[in-house]
Motif scaffolding. Structure first.
Motif, PDB file in Angstrom:
ATOM      1  N   HIS A 190       1.070  -1.019  -0.165  1.00  0.00           N
ATOM      2  CA  HIS A 190      -0.142   0.404   0.248  1.00  0.00           C
ATOM      3  C   HIS A 190       0.915   0.950  -0.193  1.00  0.00           C
ATOM      4  CE1 HIS A 190      -3.618   2.669   0.963  1.00  0.00           C
ATOM      5  NE2 HIS A 190      -2.369   3.017   2.146  1.00  0.00           N
ATOM      6  N   GLN A 191       2.231   0.970   0.616  1.00  0.00           N
ATOM      7  CA  GLN A 191       2.898   2.671   1.067  1.00  0.00           C
ATOM      8  C   GLN A 191       3.412   2.598  -0.616  1.00  0.00           C
ATOM      9  OE1 GLN A 191       4.501   1.155   4.401  1.00  0.00           O
ATOM     10  NE2 GLN A 191       3.467   2.467   5.390  1.00  0.00           N
ATOM     11  N   LEU A 192       3.953   1.222  -1.403  1.00  0.00           N
ATOM     12  CA  LEU A 192       4.718   1.307  -2.125  1.00  0.00           C
ATOM     13  C   LEU A 192       3.892   2.598  -3.187  1.00  0.00           C
ATOM     14  CD1 LEU A 192       6.847  -1.611  -2.411  1.00  0.00           C
ATOM     15  CD2 LEU A 192       7.318   0.683  -1.538  1.00  0.00           C
ATOM     16  N   VAL A 193       2.406   2.000  -3.881  1.00  0.00           N
ATOM     17  CA  VAL A 193       1.903   2.602  -4.693  1.00  0.00           C
ATOM     18  C   VAL A 193       1.383   3.828  -4.277  1.00  0.00           C
ATOM     19  CG1 VAL A 193      -1.056   1.811  -4.984  1.00  0.00           C
ATOM     20  CG2 VAL A 193       0.880   0.003  -4.877  1.00  0.00           C
ATOM     21  N   GLU A 194       1.106   4.832  -3.276  1.00  0.00           N
ATOM     22  CA  GLU A 194       0.693   4.937  -2.936  1.00  0.00           C
ATOM     23  C   GLU A 194       2.005   5.956  -2.887  1.00  0.00           C
ATOM     24  OE1 GLU A 194      -2.098   7.152  -1.577  1.00  0.00           O
ATOM     25  OE2 GLU A 194      -2.404   5.403  -2.256  1.00  0.00           O
ATOM     26  N   ASN A 195       3.220   5.979  -2.704  1.00  0.00           N
ATOM     27  CA  ASN A 195       4.047   6.834  -3.410  1.00  0.00           C
ATOM     28  C   ASN A 195       4.075   7.034  -4.668  1.00  0.00           C
ATOM     29  OD1 ASN A 195       7.650   7.929  -3.130  1.00  0.00           O
ATOM     30  ND2 ASN A 195       7.968   5.165  -4.378  1.00  0.00           N
ATOM     31  N   MET A 196       4.182   6.649  -5.572  1.00  0.00           N
ATOM     32  CA  MET A 196       4.290   6.164  -7.606  1.00  0.00           C
ATOM     33  C   MET A 196       3.120   6.565  -8.097  1.00  0.00           C
ATOM     34  SD  MET A 196       5.669   2.394  -8.097  1.00  0.00           S
ATOM     35  CE  MET A 196       6.552   2.741 -10.034  1.00  0.00           C
ATOM     36  N   LEU A 197       1.682   6.897  -6.813  1.00  0.00           N
ATOM     37  CA  LEU A 197       1.128   7.502  -6.982  1.00  0.00           C
ATOM     38  C   LEU A 197       1.122   8.833  -6.904  1.00  0.00           C
ATOM     39  CD1 LEU A 197      -2.108   5.453  -6.768  1.00  0.00           C
ATOM     40  CD2 LEU A 197      -1.040   5.576  -8.935  1.00  0.00           C
ATOM     41  N   SER A 198       2.003  10.000  -6.013  1.00  0.00           N
ATOM     42  CA  SER A 198       1.984  10.736  -4.868  1.00  0.00           C
ATOM     43  C   SER A 198       2.407  11.447  -5.920  1.00  0.00           C
ATOM     44  CB  SER A 198       2.167  10.885  -3.862  1.00  0.00           C
ATOM     45  OG  SER A 198       2.989  10.230  -3.437  1.00  0.00           O
ATOM     46  N   GLN A 199       3.238  11.311  -6.523  1.00  0.00           N
ATOM     47  CA  GLN A 199       5.012  11.778  -7.394  1.00  0.00           C
ATOM     48  C   GLN A 199       4.039  12.806  -8.744  1.00  0.00           C
ATOM     49  OE1 GLN A 199       7.948   9.651  -9.212  1.00  0.00           O
ATOM     50  NE2 GLN A 199       7.437   8.016  -6.992  1.00  0.00           N
ATOM     51  N   PRO A 200       4.477  13.299  -9.414  1.00  0.00           N
ATOM     52  CA  PRO A 200       4.156  13.625 -10.440  1.00  0.00           C
ATOM     53  C   PRO A 200       4.223  12.768 -11.435  1.00  0.00           C
ATOM     54  CG  PRO A 200       5.289  15.138 -10.026  1.00  0.00           C
ATOM     55  CD  PRO A 200       5.956  14.353  -8.737  1.00  0.00           C
ATOM     56  N   GLN A 201       3.270  13.079 -12.574  1.00  0.00           N
ATOM     57  CA  GLN A 201       2.875  11.948 -13.561  1.00  0.00           C
ATOM     58  C   GLN A 201       3.594  11.824 -14.544  1.00  0.00           C
ATOM     59  OE1 GLN A 201       1.581   8.359 -12.102  1.00  0.00           O
ATOM     60  NE2 GLN A 201       3.159   9.490 -10.647  1.00  0.00           N
ATOM     61  N   THR A 202       4.979  11.176 -15.689  1.00  0.00           N
ATOM     62  CA  THR A 202       5.228  11.738 -16.854  1.00  0.00           C
ATOM     63  C   THR A 202       5.482  10.570 -17.727  1.00  0.00           C
ATOM     64  OG1 THR A 202       7.551  11.589 -16.329  1.00  0.00           O
ATOM     65  CG2 THR A 202       6.253  13.472 -15.689  1.00  0.00           C
ATOM     66  N   THR A 203       5.627  10.742 -19.046  1.00  0.00           N
ATOM     67  CA  THR A 203       5.434   9.614 -20.157  1.00  0.00           C
ATOM     68  C   THR A 203       7.009   8.740 -19.170  1.00  0.00           C
ATOM     69  OG1 THR A 203       3.866  10.399 -21.821  1.00  0.00           O
ATOM     70  CG2 THR A 203       6.244   8.464 -21.835  1.00  0.00           C
ATOM     71  N   MET A 204       6.748   7.693 -18.851  1.00  0.00           N
ATOM     72  CA  MET A 204       8.086   7.369 -18.700  1.00  0.00           C
ATOM     73  C   MET A 204       8.389   5.861 -19.827  1.00  0.00           C
ATOM     74  SD  MET A 204       6.880   4.923 -15.410  1.00  0.00           S
ATOM     75  CE  MET A 204       6.479   3.694 -14.789  1.00  0.00           C
ATOM     76  N   HIS A 205       9.941   5.835 -20.239  1.00  0.00           N
ATOM     77  CA  HIS A 205      10.440   4.492 -20.446  1.00  0.00           C
ATOM     78  C   HIS A 205      10.038   3.150 -20.318  1.00  0.00           C
ATOM     79  CE1 HIS A 205      12.872   1.587 -22.252  1.00  0.00           C
ATOM     80  NE2 HIS A 205      12.705   2.225 -23.438  1.00  0.00           N
ATOM     81  N   ARG A 206       9.847   2.657 -18.846  1.00  0.00           N
ATOM     82  CA  ARG A 206       9.819   1.699 -17.922  1.00  0.00           C
ATOM     83  C   ARG A 206      10.761   1.223 -18.168  1.00  0.00           C
ATOM     84  NH1 ARG A 206       5.007  -1.486 -18.820  1.00  0.00           N
ATOM     85  NH2 ARG A 206       5.027  -2.975 -16.975  1.00  0.00           N
ATOM     86  N   ASP A 207      11.912   0.772 -18.384  1.00  0.00           N
ATOM     87  CA  ASP A 207      12.778  -0.346 -18.522  1.00  0.00           C
ATOM     88  C   ASP A 207      13.941   0.645 -19.895  1.00  0.00           C
ATOM     89  OD1 ASP A 207      13.377  -2.928 -18.049  1.00  0.00           O
ATOM     90  OD2 ASP A 207      12.985  -3.938 -19.704  1.00  0.00           O
ATOM     91  N   PHE A 208      14.358   1.803 -18.416  1.00  0.00           N
ATOM     92  CA  PHE A 208      15.373   2.636 -18.552  1.00  0.00           C
ATOM     93  C   PHE A 208      17.162   2.140 -18.215  1.00  0.00           C
ATOM     94  CE2 PHE A 208      17.294   7.247 -18.944  1.00  0.00           C
ATOM     95  CZ  PHE A 208      17.442   6.909 -20.807  1.00  0.00           C
ATOM     96  N   HIS A 209      17.145   1.142 -18.720  1.00  0.00           N
ATOM     97  CA  HIS A 209      18.562   0.326 -18.087  1.00  0.00           C
ATOM     98  C   HIS A 209      19.461   0.489 -19.210  1.00  0.00           C
ATOM     99  CE1 HIS A 209      18.009  -3.511 -19.734  1.00  0.00           C
ATOM    100  NE2 HIS A 209      16.422  -3.522 -18.478  1.00  0.00           N
ATOM    101  N   SER A 210      20.910   0.434 -18.890  1.00  0.00           N
ATOM    102  CA  SER A 210      21.905   0.112 -19.698  1.00  0.00           C
ATOM    103  C   SER A 210      21.534  -0.958 -20.871  1.00  0.00           C
ATOM    104  CB  SER A 210      23.503  -0.262 -18.862  1.00  0.00           C
ATOM    105  OG  SER A 210      23.237  -1.608 -18.175  1.00  0.00           O
ATOM    106  N   ARG A 211      20.794  -1.663 -20.868  1.00  0.00           N
ATOM    107  CA  ARG A 211      21.055  -2.956 -21.426  1.00  0.00           C
ATOM    108  C   ARG A 211      20.072  -2.578 -22.813  1.00  0.00           C
ATOM    109  NH1 ARG A 211      21.106  -8.203 -18.845  1.00  0.00           N
ATOM    110  NH2 ARG A 211      22.936  -8.531 -17.673  1.00  0.00           N
ATOM    111  N   ASN A 212      19.370  -1.766 -22.993  1.00  0.00           N
ATOM    112  CA  ASN A 212      18.138  -1.182 -23.146  1.00  0.00           C
ATOM    113  C   ASN A 212      18.590   0.377 -23.808  1.00  0.00           C
ATOM    114  OD1 ASN A 212      16.658  -3.205 -23.230  1.00  0.00           O
ATOM    115  ND2 ASN A 212      15.302  -2.226 -21.707  1.00  0.00           N
TER     116      ASN A 212
END
Length: 336
Positions: free
Chosen positions: A173-195
């Protein structure tokens, strides 16, 4: 679902038609953590990449549609040269073989990371697309439950007791709330060194097809808390500070303090890394891909290290360190 012989037939027909009967050669490049695989196609002095993505297993429309969306904001993504969407075949330009992951021992590593961080505001400005799944409370929780379903129950045969379950539900619950309470923008979602690929002097993004609109810190977490590479602490601190200033300058943080940014970043990392550890086991149990097993321990060490800093996640840190990690160690040692 098609078999290998059928897919080879589709590929041969597609390439023969594209090259108008002229000879070509095909070599397997690699698979990835999905059902896709990639082939390098040579025709005389030219080379291409063929994405073989069976539509009975993968919806390829987001790859095509989001390719255009990312390109429209000036981001470099693979060029789609020809397609057979019926059979899930996409011919792409050949970007070579060099990823950010291949440059991590370079003396220019910090410079590379800073230039990659500078791409995040452009990703954030990619317009919403109907091909982006809703990154809502249910979806975020479902991602965390990959850890519970595949790693705990499926691999370790571990069942939480009533107290543990209550604590686990509170953490989710706390992790979900943390993510929803931030400013929401488009994100790649797998933005790491192999991609992130290096094409001459430019960065090119791959595996962007799962982009969504979600928490502003997510792509920074993916890059700086990479499951496949750990930055030295001093470099991490420098780049983390750099990311805050980049996102602030781009107007993406809505006046957020650095302290708040740190917390959002940390807790987003908890969610992402719990999900990633579960995915590594799902790849093993569902897809018979055991190549990610060595990444489980470092990924969960991130979770423990971060959770220890926050009073509300002390239970998670202690439980993982004292109960789950020894079980994982034993499982991995038994498999050797």
């Amino acid at each position: 679902m098609t078999n290998n012989t059928e897919r080879k037939t589709y590929i041969d027909r597609f390439l023969t038609q594209f090259f108008r009967g002229r000879p070509y050669q095909v070599e397997v490049v690699t698979g990835d953590a999905s059902f896709r695989r990639y082939l390098r196609v040579h025709k005389e002095s030219e080379s291409y990449i063929l994405m073989d993505s069976d539509p009975s297993k993968v919806n390829n429309d987001p790859f095509v549609e989001l390719n255009a969306s990312f390109s429209q904001v000036g981001l470099r993504v693979p060029e789609i040269i020809a397609t057979d969407m019926t059979h899930g075949l996409l011919l792409l330009n050949d970007l070579g073989c060099e990823h950010l992951a291949d440059l991590l021992q370079s003396p220019d590593r910090l410079k590379y990371y800073k230039s990659v961080l500078a791409l995040i505001p452009s990703i954030a400005k990619v317009a919403y697309s109907p091909y982006m799944k809703p990154y809502d409370s249910a979806f975020i929780q479902q991602e965390i439950e990959i850890f519970e379903q595949w790693l705990l129950a499926g691999w370790l045969d571990y069942e939480l007791d009533d107290y543990q379950n209550a604590q686990w539900q509170l953490c989710k619950h706390q992790l979900v709330e943390n993510m929803l309470s931030q400013p929401q923008t488009t994100m790649h979602r797998d933005f790491h060194s192999r991609n992130i690929m290096r094409d001459e002097y430019h960065w090119v993004l791959i595996d962007y097809q799962d982009a969504v609109q979600g928490p502003v810190t997510y792509d920074v977490v993916s890059l700086l808390r990479d499951c496949y590479f750990r930055l030295p602490d001093d470099e991490f601190s420098l780049l983390h500070n750099e990311s805050y200033h980049i996102l602030t300058s781009a107007g993406l943080l809505n006046g957020m303090s650095y302290t708040d940014y740190q917390r959002y970043f940390d807790l987003t990392g908890l969610q992402r890394h719990l999900k990633a550890a579960g995915i590594f086991i799902r790849l093993l149990l569902r897809d018979n891909k055991g190549g990610y097993l060595n990444n489980i321990i470092p990924t969960l060490e991130y979770v423990i290290e971060v959770a220890e800093r926050y009073e509300c996640f002390q239970w998670l840190a202690t439980w993982l360190a004292n109960e789950i990690m020894p079980l994982i160690d034993n499982k991995l040692n038994t498999a050797k």
